[in-house]
Design a protein around this motif. Structure first.
Motif, mmCIF file in Angstrom:
data_model
loop_
_atom_site.group_PDB
_atom_site.id
_atom_site.type_symbol
_atom_site.label_atom_id
_atom_site.label_comp_id
_atom_site.label_asym_id
_atom_site.label_seq_id
_atom_site.Cartn_x
_atom_site.Cartn_y
_atom_site.Cartn_z
ATOM 1 N N LEU A 175 12.795 56.924 78.360
ATOM 2 C CA LEU A 175 13.170 55.845 77.434
ATOM 3 C C LEU A 175 12.666 56.158 76.026
ATOM 4 N N HIS A 179 16.775 57.962 75.843
ATOM 5 C CA HIS A 179 17.798 57.834 76.891
ATOM 6 C C HIS A 179 17.990 56.372 77.260
ATOM 7 N N ARG A 180 19.249 56.000 77.518
ATOM 8 C CA ARG A 180 19.549 54.639 77.990
ATOM 9 C C ARG A 180 20.378 54.691 79.272
ATOM 10 N N ARG A 181 21.092 55.779 79.466
ATOM 11 C CA ARG A 181 21.874 55.926 80.694
ATOM 12 C C ARG A 181 21.089 56.852 81.629
ATOM 13 N N LEU A 209 13.412 49.761 82.843
ATOM 14 C CA LEU A 209 14.718 49.511 82.226
ATOM 15 C C LEU A 209 14.799 48.070 81.703
ATOM 16 N N ILE A 214 17.677 47.199 79.234
ATOM 17 C CA ILE A 214 18.818 47.909 79.815
ATOM 18 C C ILE A 214 19.109 47.337 81.204
ATOM 19 N N GLU A 215 20.367 47.043 81.467
ATOM 20 C CA GLU A 215 20.730 46.547 82.790
ATOM 21 C C GLU A 215 20.894 47.742 83.732
ATOM 22 N N ASP A 217 22.608 50.051 86.153
ATOM 23 C CA ASP A 217 23.975 50.321 86.604
ATOM 24 C C ASP A 217 23.888 50.842 88.041
ATOM 25 N N THR A 341 22.327 56.972 68.369
ATOM 26 C CA THR A 341 22.382 56.047 69.502
ATOM 27 C C THR A 341 21.238 55.048 69.415
ATOM 28 N N GLU A 345 21.534 51.091 69.246
ATOM 29 C CA GLU A 345 20.979 50.253 70.315
ATOM 30 C C GLU A 345 20.065 49.205 69.717
ATOM 31 N N ASP A 348 22.079 46.654 68.456
ATOM 32 C CA ASP A 348 22.638 45.781 69.495
ATOM 33 C C ASP A 348 21.646 44.722 69.944
ATOM 34 N N ARG A 349 20.387 45.220 70.103
ATOM 35 C CA ARG A 349 19.400 44.345 70.708
ATOM 36 C C ARG A 349 18.808 43.357 69.718
#
Lengths: 354, 354
Positions: A175, A179-181, A209, A214-215, A217, A341, A345, A348-349
């Motif tokens: 993190l 990285h987020r994915r 996460l 981060i949700e 997946d 990215t 992000e 976004d947050r």
């Protein structure tokens, strides 16, 4: 071998010119014997190939000094290294190590069922597999101490790492790099899928996460048995996703090495295309420049051995976790275009206050 | 535990309504007991946590059924896999496995010196390390059978691979591909550098090169302790030569994996720039696509276990080598410009009759 033409303990004592009690003490390595006397007794014993009978030895030492070590895997580094530390400490205390390999769930149940009919042991050390409450109760009833190494078992002394903390070190590192994915290759023991051993390694992923907003997946979480080939197969699945992960967190180094092999086989690079992090610091990790969370495995075996010695001596023993540490090598790096990215992000947050 | 408030064998027999002899047979897993009787005796024994005393068990079975297994390394796959097969066979025969880890030369000497003062064992299995003639003589004198697994020891039953044949498979494969500048990374056990175990793996290299009309270049032979990091270091040395090899033959897969890591770290490719072949078929070999000579390790352990069972039963036992086979994967290929080189070499070696 007494009666087969070999000497009795009394014969050894007579030839060495000492009492039987002194001969016994000398042969059993007790401290209260003068060095010269001990040397004389041992020389006689060796010259005549004298063998201490188990019964005589028990009488002399007040204990039969046997520890059953129960291992689910023998050819894997983790269990071997654990066993190495354990054996060293038990041997030092002059305890015999009886080895039981229990590969399957059935083997494990058999071990505990048949233990009463086996030769008496003073303690049982269970290496990284679960023991049911019924089995624990049986051991307790028999007056046999139990120690768990490499994993925690309810009410018995244990030594292990803090799985949750170790896993946070791995996932937080990814993190931090941006990285987020992030995929998780979860490990499970097919012979005890219900065991909570790996749970800390899973909950930490979800917690890390969540802390980063981060949700999870579900496509990015793959569950496989421990092992390199299994890690390689899991990674194939992840590369088959419409949007593969930019980083992979594996529950063990062996799984991580398998994942790296698959990534490279696909013509991709580690860490430029995909980062990989494991847990263990298996010897192969440094060779292959795998970033990992190191755990002191041999030391855990030694601690477990000391717990056995303390239990047999009637001392109090409590469970204990040993610390882990992140070892950054060449398999992790920021994702491509990380700066951009990360900014978006953050945007976004944290929407602007306007 | 008799005398501690637990039951004696006679008590168990009385409660189960059988004779003491039958109770003993049932507890020791002998065949000549009806299933229902055995179940009743075991139920009583388990209910009251009855423990067979070693002495009683010996009387009942006519043997104490103990086998000492002496291992120089526990955390390496080869020894673990050997131990796995061995333990399985011994357990099946209801023999107890006493584990002795002997990491150093001093540990090894200690084991044999102290054996007479230890509890009696029926046999000793030595996993892949040398035993001196003096030590062998002592064991023979004590009436203790000895079996060597994973290596050959003079006059005792052994199971191992034919090192020379295995190594020929590896080196002949490289020669067939057209390599002529072939390095050897030789492995040596620092605790017994004089042992001839690795010798077959060395003599085969020299013999294969001689058969191909190639003189051994001493610069291309590097001697290191067994291990991945050691293989990596050896490869660094080979890459420092004015003319590095086009192929590397390593005495083990762990060494080969280390060599591959160094080659890749230098920005070179396997096998395009340098081919690598190992011996073992370690689990990591298939993951990393290492060409190797596979040996059946677990099976060698099982064979050694059967030899112990036969020795204890008084049957004749002779040494035996198990076969190996070349497994071609992605780490070997013809050298760059192989066709041209091969032609010119043929020309060099076979001048026209004119």
């Amino acid at each position: 071998m007494a009666g087969d033409g070999h000497l009795s303990l009394a014969d050894v004592a007579r030839l060495a010119g000492v009492s039987a009690a002194t001969a016994s003490r000398a042969l059993n390595g007790k401290p209260e014997v003068a060095e010269a006397t001990r040397a004389r007794v041992l020389a006689v014993a060796q010259e005549h190939a004298y063998v201490v009978s188990p019964a005589a030895s028990q009488l002399a030492s007040g204990t039969n000094g046997r520890v059953a070590v129960v291992v689910p895997h023998l050819s894997r580094w983790f269990f071997g290294a654990l066993l190495e530390g354990l054996e060293a400490r038990l041997r030092q205390a002059d305890l015999d190590v009886l080895l039981y390999h229990v590969a399957t769930r059935r083997d494990r149940a058999d071990f505990f069922e048949r233990l009463p009919a086996r030769r008496k042991v003073n303690a049982v050390v269970v290496l990284a597999f679960p023991v049911s409450e019924r089995e624990q109760a049986r051991l307790a009833m028999m007056g046999v101490g139990i120690v768990a190494a490499g994993g925690q078992i309810a009410s018995f002394p244990y030594v292990c790492i803090d799985d949750h903390a170790a896993a946070r070190q791995a996932v937080d590192h990814l993190l931090f790099l941006g990285h987020r994915r992030i995929a998780m290759i979860e490990a499970v023991d097919p012979e005890s899928p219900e065991w909570t051993d790996g749970m800390g390694r899973t909950t930490a992923y979800r917690a890390a996460l969540a802390d980063a907003g981060i949700e999870v997946d579900p496509e990015l979480v793959v569950r496989v048995p421990w092992g390199g080939a299994e890690g390689a197969a899991a990674m194939s699945g992840l590369l088959g996703l419409r949007v593969p992960p930019t980083a992979v967190y594996a529950h063990s180094d062996e799984i991580a090495v398998g994942a790296m092999a698959t990534i490279r086989r696909a013509g991709l690079r580690v860490p430029e295309d995909i980062s990989v992090v494991g847990i263990d610091d298996h010897p192969v990790a440094s060779l292959l420049e795998l970033t990992t969370v190191a755990q002191p495995v041999r030391e855990q075996g030694e601690v477990a051995g000391q717990m056995v010695v303390d239990l047999i001596a009637g001392r109090d023993v409590t469970g204990r976790a040993v610390p882990t540490r992140l070892v950054v090598r060449g398999s992790t790096a920021p994702p491509r275009g990380a700066a951009r990215t990360a900014q978006s992000e953050v945007g976004d947050r944290e929407p602007s206050p306007a």
